[in-house]
Structures are given as C-alpha cells and as structure tokens.
Design a protein around this motif. Structure first.
Motif, PDB file in Angstrom:
ATOM      1  N   VAL A  11       0.853  -1.186   0.000  1.00 41.83           N
ATOM      2  CA  VAL A  11       0.000   0.000   0.000  1.00 41.83           C
ATOM      3  C   VAL A  11       0.893   1.241   0.000  1.00 41.83           C
ATOM      4  N   TYR A  12       0.569   2.185  -0.870  1.00 44.14           N
ATOM      5  CA  TYR A  12       1.315   3.431  -0.954  1.00 44.14           C
ATOM      6  C   TYR A  12       0.712   4.486  -0.042  1.00 44.14           C
ATOM      7  N   PHE A  13       1.601   5.252   0.591  1.00 43.03           N
ATOM      8  CA  PHE A  13       1.208   6.436   1.337  1.00 43.03           C
ATOM      9  C   PHE A  13       2.154   7.549   0.886  1.00 43.03           C
ATOM     10  N   ARG A  14       1.739   8.284  -0.115  1.00 47.80           N
ATOM     11  CA  ARG A  14       2.541   9.339  -0.721  1.00 47.80           C
ATOM     12  C   ARG A  14       3.911   8.807  -1.134  1.00 47.80           C
ATOM     13  N   ASP A  15       4.997   9.246  -0.471  1.00 44.52           N
ATOM     14  CA  ASP A  15       6.334   8.840  -0.900  1.00 44.52           C
ATOM     15  C   ASP A  15       6.805   7.522  -0.297  1.00 44.52           C
ATOM     16  N   TRP A  16       5.948   6.872   0.496  1.00 49.31           N
ATOM     17  CA  TRP A  16       6.335   5.615   1.143  1.00 49.31           C
ATOM     18  C   TRP A  16       5.479   4.456   0.668  1.00 49.31           C
ATOM     19  N   LEU A  17       6.112   3.318   0.563  1.00 52.48           N
ATOM     20  CA  LEU A  17       5.429   2.081   0.195  1.00 52.48           C
ATOM     21  C   LEU A  17       5.542   1.102   1.360  1.00 52.48           C
ATOM     22  N   VAL A  18       4.412   0.615   1.853  1.00 54.90           N
ATOM     23  CA  VAL A  18       4.404  -0.417   2.888  1.00 54.90           C
ATOM     24  C   VAL A  18       4.354  -1.772   2.201  1.00 54.90           C
ATOM     25  N   VAL A  19       5.219  -2.674   2.620  1.00 53.52           N
ATOM     26  CA  VAL A  19       5.279  -4.027   2.065  1.00 53.52           C
ATOM     27  C   VAL A  19       5.153  -5.016   3.215  1.00 53.52           C
ATOM     28  N   CYS A  20       4.129  -5.866   3.175  1.00 51.42           N
ATOM     29  CA  CYS A  20       3.912  -6.875   4.223  1.00 51.42           C
ATOM     30  C   CYS A  20       4.016  -8.265   3.618  1.00 51.42           C
ATOM     31  N   ASP A  21       4.867  -9.089   4.184  1.00 53.68           N
ATOM     32  CA  ASP A  21       5.066 -10.451   3.685  1.00 53.68           C
ATOM     33  C   ASP A  21       3.825 -11.315   3.882  1.00 53.68           C
TER      34      ASP A  21
END
Length: 214
Positions: free
Chosen positions: A35-45
């Motif tokens: 999931v993107y939050f502006r300039d950050w991307l969250v990655v969950c295994d």
C-alpha cells in the motif's frame, strides 16, 4: 531476481495500468500486501500476515536506460511481534566498508557507533548498510513522524561523506498502517484464515518503478 517473478510483475503492470491508488492495499504478484502512502510504500510479507516494512526511493536525476532499480533505497522495519526493528539503507556504488554512518531528521543528528550498524563486508549484501541499534531506531521513527526530511550520510569519516535525503511525506500514515496491522495479527492468532478489515484490490498495481521484490 527470479525471472518468472519479474515477468509476472511486468505483465501485471501492463494489464492494470501500472498505478496504485494512495492508501489502498493490494496484493502484489510477489505474494505481498502493499500500500502506498505518498512517498512511502508499505510491504507486508505473506499477503499481509507476515512482518511489514516501509520503503522509500531516490532515483538518479538522469534515469538510466533501464530504470528497474533506484539510485538509493531506504527500508525501515519497525519492531513487531517476533521481529526486531532494522533500517536498511542502499546506495548504488556504496563502499563495502566505511568509517562513518549517520542519520539526521530536519537537521537533528542521531549519532551511530560502529557497533550500531553492519556493512557489506559483514553481511555480504552489496551497497547496503543495516542499522540495528534499538534506541536509535526508536528515536528515528518517533522524530520522523512530525519530520519533513530524513538524511543518511556515510563515508570514510565524519569529514568525508556522501549524503542521501529521503522525503518523509506519508511516513506517519505508513507507520500507523504497520502498527495497526501488527495489533490486528497479535489479537487474532488465526489471522491467516480471517477476512481483511479493509478492501484488498487484487487488480490494483504498483507504480511502474516498483518492480523489485523489496
């Protein structure tokens, strides 16, 4: 990188237009919840049932012919159930060993001792440095919430170094997502078989530059 995974990601990008809406989780072909939050991307295994990290990129001012990989990458894994916190910093061309590594948020310095981080010489991970100091990690994360810019400097000494700056736009929302995700998993031991409490978009896509496995 596994060629089959690469082709799966590229075909998926072509089929879906190559963009993901801000704040909307989706399942990536690599089997990760993203999931993107502006300039950050969250990655969950593990499709969201594993540990999560938040990633930011800096690209060279002149893009190479193949912009598959960024010039620099910052990956922050907040401490979670069964997972120790860590900051991973990658910069193309970074030396295998260094004498200085520092973090600053809007000018505020967070000093690091030599024992606080590992270099490629120790980890065999080329051009990447890993920061494990728990107290420093906690301070960096908390100060980044109201911050605007996070800078990492590295080099032979405190007088001779290279600095890479990352935007903190979207950092707070990304961190909140990970913390809530961790709370949800801790509160439900059968999380792998439960329904998600938010809409998962199976046909959403990451941005075109987001083709690496992170």
């Amino acid at each position: 990188m596994n060629r089959k995974l690469l082709w799966a990601g590229l075909l998926w990008l072509i089929a879906t237009g190559g963009y993901a809406a801000d704040g909307k989780p989706f399942i990536h072909p690599f089997g990760e919840l993203r999931v993107y939050f502006r300039d950050w991307l969250v990655v969950c295994d593990e499709s969201g049932n594993g540990s999560c990290r938040m990633v930011n990129y800096v690209y060279a001012s002149v893009r190479p012919a193949d912009p598959f990989f960024p010039k620099s990458r910052l990956s922050i894994t907040p401490a979670q159930a069964g997972v120790a916190g860590v900051i991973e910093f990658y910069d193309a061309g970074a030396a295998a060993d260094i004498g200085y590594l520092g973090i600053a948020i809007d000018g505020k310095q967070f000093p690091l001792e030599r024992a606080d981080y590992q270099t490629p010489t120790q980890t065999r991970m080329m051009e990447s440095y890993f920061i494990h100091a728990r107290d420093t990690l906690e301070q960096v994360v908390e100060h980044a919430i109201p911050g605007r810019w996070l800078a990492i400097s590295y080099g032979h000494s405190a007088d001779e170094y290279t600095t890479v700056t990352f935007s903190l736009l979207g950092f707070t929302r990304a961190l909140e997502f990970i913390r809530q995700r961790n709370t949800d998993l801790l509160g439900d031991m059968s999380a792998r078989n439960r329904s998600y409490p938010f809409p998962i978009h199976m046909d959403s896509a990451a941005k075109v530059d987001d083709r690496s496995p992170h």
